[in-house]
Scaffold this active site. Structure first.
Site, PDB file in Angstrom:
ATOM      1  N   CYS A  28       0.831  -1.100  -0.156  1.00 23.30           N
ATOM      2  CA  CYS A  28      -0.085   0.005   0.081  1.00 23.30           C
ATOM      3  C   CYS A  28       0.853   1.079   0.141  1.00 23.30           C
ATOM      4  CB  CYS A  28      -0.956  -0.081   1.178  1.00 23.30           C
ATOM      5  SG  CYS A  28      -2.088   1.452   1.118  1.00 23.30           S
ATOM      6  N   ILE A  29       1.026   1.893  -1.286  1.00 20.55           N
ATOM      7  CA  ILE A  29       1.906   2.815  -1.276  1.00 20.55           C
ATOM      8  C   ILE A  29       1.204   3.699  -2.336  1.00 20.55           C
ATOM      9  CG2 ILE A  29       3.428   1.997  -2.938  1.00 20.55           C
ATOM     10  CD1 ILE A  29       5.818   3.491  -1.626  1.00 20.55           C
TER      11      ILE A  29
END
Length: 187
Positions: A110-111
């Protein structure tokens, strides 16, 4: 008779103290192999046109940077590219067990750079410039993920347990990360 195709991929990745060891097509029948390994590497992939969808699934393997919790580890992840790449980002999922606030327990990363282009009306902390843009490539993703590993974002955790662990017991979190780093090379 199936037509065969060859693809040469040349990438140079030297940043943030990480070495990328291998970038290979994931499909078992595509015959990918590394031609040479140095500060940059050359990869040759052979694949059948009937299996082109497998070309959208890549495995990256890299080692941790010196003087970090990840030093000495070997980390493997899969990049799944959408059919409309580069208009939309790939998804990245670690195969190596990770304990990080910005990596879901199942390994998904999750970026911001892996979020679809545009703005998110539900997340005012993230600007459109931080999200995916078609001008970005695999090297940008890997550099961003490596930076994320070294500097976790506790404001937007994907793994709440890892975030709470880091916030409440930083030394215990570091110990667990080092254990998983050792495990990554032990098999």
């Amino acid at each position: 008779m199936k037509a065969a195709a060859s693809l040469w991929v040349w990438m140079m990745i030297r940043s943030v103290g990480w070495s990328v060891l291998l970038l290979e097509g994931f499909a078992p029948r595509n015959g990918c192999r590394v031609i040479g390994v140095c500060s940059c590497f050359l990869l040759r992939c052979n694949f059948d046109t009937a299996d082109l969808q497998d070309f959208f699934k890549w495995r990256v393997v890299f080692e941790g940077p010196q003087d970090s919790l990840y030093e000495g580890g070997i980390f493997s992840a899969v990049l799944n590219f959408p059919a409309d790449f580069p208009n939309n980002p790939p998804e990245m999922k670690f195969e190596t067990e990770m304990w990080h606030p910005n990596i879901y327990p199942d390994g998904r990363v999750c970026i911001s750079i892996l979020h679809p282009p545009g703005t998110d009306r539900f997340n005012d902390q993230e600007t459109a410039d931080e999200r995916w843009r078609p001008i970005l490539g695999v090297h940008s993703i890997l550099i961003s993920v490596i930076s994320m590993l070294l500097d976790p974002n506790l404001n937007s955790p994907a793994n709440i347990d890892a975030a709470v662990h880091l916030k409440n017991d930083p030394e215990g979190w570091k110990k667990k990360v080092r254990q998983l780093t050792r495990k990554s090379v032990e098999g």
